[in-house]
Design a protein around this motif. Sequence first.
Motif, PDB file in Angstrom:
ATOM      1  N   ILE A 179       0.831  -1.197   0.000  1.00 49.00           N
ATOM      2  CA  ILE A 179       0.000   0.000   0.000  1.00 49.00           C
ATOM      3  C   ILE A 179       0.868   1.252   0.000  1.00 49.00           C
ATOM      4  N   ASP A 180       1.915   1.254   0.819  1.00 52.30           N
ATOM      5  CA  ASP A 180       2.815   2.412   0.875  1.00 52.30           C
ATOM      6  C   ASP A 180       3.441   2.682  -0.487  1.00 52.30           C
ATOM      7  N   ARG A 181       3.847   1.626  -1.185  1.00 49.09           N
ATOM      8  CA  ARG A 181       4.499   1.811  -2.480  1.00 49.09           C
ATOM      9  C   ARG A 181       3.528   2.312  -3.530  1.00 49.09           C
ATOM     10  N   VAL A 182       2.290   1.839  -3.475  1.00 47.58           N
ATOM     11  CA  VAL A 182       1.274   2.380  -4.388  1.00 47.58           C
ATOM     12  C   VAL A 182       1.063   3.859  -4.096  1.00 47.58           C
ATOM     13  N   ASN A 183       0.970   4.202  -2.823  1.00 46.49           N
ATOM     14  CA  ASN A 183       0.762   5.612  -2.448  1.00 46.49           C
ATOM     15  C   ASN A 183       1.940   6.483  -2.864  1.00 46.49           C
ATOM     16  N   GLU A 184       3.144   5.905  -2.888  1.00 43.56           N
ATOM     17  CA  GLU A 184       4.324   6.674  -3.276  1.00 43.56           C
ATOM     18  C   GLU A 184       4.292   7.087  -4.740  1.00 43.56           C
ATOM     19  N   THR A 185       3.492   6.404  -5.547  1.00 36.16           N
ATOM     20  CA  THR A 185       3.414   6.764  -6.965  1.00 36.16           C
ATOM     21  C   THR A 185       2.530   7.981  -7.199  1.00 36.16           C
ATOM     22  N   LYS A 186       1.850   8.458  -6.169  1.00 36.67           N
ATOM     23  CA  LYS A 186       0.943   9.601  -6.321  1.00 36.67           C
ATOM     24  C   LYS A 186       1.751  10.897  -6.310  1.00 36.67           C
ATOM     25  N   ASN A 187       2.369  11.159  -7.454  1.00 36.07           N
ATOM     26  CA  ASN A 187       3.240  12.322  -7.571  1.00 36.07           C
ATOM     27  C   ASN A 187       2.564  13.506  -8.254  1.00 36.07           C
ATOM     28  N   GLY A 188       1.259  13.381  -8.521  1.00 31.69           N
ATOM     29  CA  GLY A 188       0.523  14.457  -9.154  1.00 31.69           C
ATOM     30  C   GLY A 188       0.529  14.398 -10.670  1.00 31.69           C
ATOM     31  N   ILE A 189       1.328  13.512 -11.238  1.00 31.11           N
ATOM     32  CA  ILE A 189       1.438  13.397 -12.698  1.00 31.11           C
ATOM     33  C   ILE A 189       1.108  11.990 -13.171  1.00 31.11           C
ATOM     34  N   SER A 190       1.721  11.013 -12.554  1.00 33.12           N
ATOM     35  CA  SER A 190       1.620   9.628 -13.022  1.00 33.12           C
ATOM     36  C   SER A 190       0.407   8.911 -12.451  1.00 33.12           C
ATOM     37  N   SER A 191      -0.140   7.997 -13.262  1.00 34.35           N
ATOM     38  CA  SER A 191      -1.115   7.032 -12.764  1.00 34.35           C
ATOM     39  C   SER A 191      -0.353   5.759 -12.398  1.00 34.35           C
ATOM     40  N   SER A 192      -1.017   4.814 -11.741  1.00 41.27           N
ATOM     41  CA  SER A 192      -0.342   3.570 -11.376  1.00 41.27           C
ATOM     42  C   SER A 192      -1.245   2.380 -11.671  1.00 41.27           C
ATOM     43  N   ILE A 193      -0.600   1.224 -11.831  1.00 46.73           N
ATOM     44  CA  ILE A 193      -1.310  -0.045 -11.925  1.00 46.73           C
ATOM     45  C   ILE A 193      -0.560  -1.032 -11.040  1.00 46.73           C
ATOM     46  N   LYS A 194      -1.257  -1.622 -10.070  1.00 47.34           N
ATOM     47  CA  LYS A 194      -0.659  -2.660  -9.229  1.00 47.34           C
ATOM     48  C   LYS A 194      -0.895  -4.008  -9.896  1.00 47.34           C
ATOM     49  N   LEU A 195       0.188  -4.746 -10.142  1.00 44.88           N
ATOM     50  CA  LEU A 195       0.070  -6.086 -10.712  1.00 44.88           C
ATOM     51  C   LEU A 195       0.019  -7.096  -9.571  1.00 44.88           C
ATOM     52  N   SER A 196      -1.147  -7.705  -9.375  1.00 42.43           N
ATOM     53  CA  SER A 196      -1.311  -8.735  -8.343  1.00 42.43           C
ATOM     54  C   SER A 196      -1.163 -10.092  -9.004  1.00 42.43           C
ATOM     55  N   CYS A 197      -0.154 -10.829  -8.574  1.00 41.92           N
ATOM     56  CA  CYS A 197       0.182 -12.092  -9.236  1.00 41.92           C
ATOM     57  C   CYS A 197       0.401 -13.227  -8.246  1.00 41.92           C
ATOM     58  N   GLY A 198       0.179 -12.972  -6.951  1.00 42.71           N
ATOM     59  CA  GLY A 198       0.501 -13.973  -5.954  1.00 42.71           C
ATOM     60  C   GLY A 198       2.004 -14.079  -5.790  1.00 42.71           C
ATOM     61  N   PHE A 199       2.444 -15.106  -5.088  1.00 44.74           N
ATOM     62  CA  PHE A 199       3.884 -15.321  -4.952  1.00 44.74           C
ATOM     63  C   PHE A 199       4.463 -15.787  -6.284  1.00 44.74           C
ATOM     64  N   TRP A 200       5.717 -15.437  -6.540  1.00 45.04           N
ATOM     65  CA  TRP A 200       6.408 -15.944  -7.722  1.00 45.04           C
ATOM     66  C   TRP A 200       6.750 -17.407  -7.490  1.00 45.04           C
ATOM     67  N   TYR A 201       6.289 -18.254  -8.382  1.00 47.32           N
ATOM     68  CA  TYR A 201       6.395 -19.695  -8.181  1.00 47.32           C
ATOM     69  C   TYR A 201       7.840 -20.172  -8.106  1.00 47.32           C
ATOM     70  N   GLU A 202       8.646 -19.812  -9.114  1.00 45.60           N
ATOM     71  CA  GLU A 202      10.022 -20.315  -9.139  1.00 45.60           C
ATOM     72  C   GLU A 202      10.814 -19.845  -7.918  1.00 45.60           C
ATOM     73  N   TRP A 203      10.699 -18.561  -7.607  1.00 47.90           N
ATOM     74  CA  TRP A 203      11.412 -18.004  -6.461  1.00 47.90           C
ATOM     75  C   TRP A 203      11.028 -18.728  -5.171  1.00 47.90           C
TER      76      TRP A 203
END
Length: 311
Positions: A117-141
């Motif tokens: 949530i903090d990182r999404v909020n950090e993108t609110k710079n007044g210019i850029s939009s954001s998209i959060k990619l929800s993918c679950g855990f990375w399987y291989e990792w």
Amino acid sequence: MSAQAIQKVAIVGATGRIGGAFAKALVEGGKHTVTALTREDGGGKLPGGVHVAKVNYDDEASITNALKASEPPQDLHKRIADAAGKAGVSLIMPNAYGYPIAAGGPQEGDAYGKVAIDRVNETKNGISSSIKLSCGFWYEWSLATGEQWFGFTIKNRKVTFFDEGKRTITVSTWDQCGRALAALLSLPESGSSPSLADYKNGNCSIYSFRVSQRDILDSLHRVLGTTDSDWEITYESVEKRIKEGAEESSKGQITGFVKTMYGKVFLDSTEMSDFAAKGSENISLGLPQEDLDEATKRTVEMVENGWNPFG
């Protein structure tokens, strides 16, 4: 917003696993100019066709100039997001992968959810939009890294099942994440659905598999030619694992945080752990149905070749 698709993309961390998957998929798609922002002393390998912009991440002007040059989309994350705004970047995908955040926000004690949530909020710079990619855990990792993650130590043929090992969760491969980003950025920015406007300042949920630890062990058997008798199988309650993880974290042990984070996802009461059961954007983005055993085989090969996730 334009009815055209985004043409230029900048990637921070393109020499890493997820950044590399993003870069590879975008280059292979042939629809984007891809620029990797790399440290001035960085020497990681990049996919062919990726442009390089050397950046001093301690100097905001350096980041801003690099972003302006390609006109693309903790403290470092915020500095990059702020610099992206000054460079006029229209869209940011924050480093907030993992599971969707429930409407009411992260559950109590969900440290990773708070970071997301903090990182999404950090993108609110007044210019850029954001998209959060929800993918679950990375399987291989998660499968290759060790017992504190998915409970598996492939090299030693050991697994710790959380409770009975039958809790189904949603996970994704790195390649599927790469394909998802390439598909997203190939959509027009506006117009009839699907378009980027459908996802801007929101969430895009994608996945590779809905699996349990039992499913993963069965896949390992098929890949390795083993059976349960070839593995040392132990059981541990999720509640005990989370408690122990919290105690380890209080002592500064990074594996404690990992055990707590993964344990919380394997709780039966966690609504978002198997989010793909309720639907995803896989069909809308034209993502393929992957083969679990192929992903497991890749992971086994990583382990056998001495892959070091922290090297």
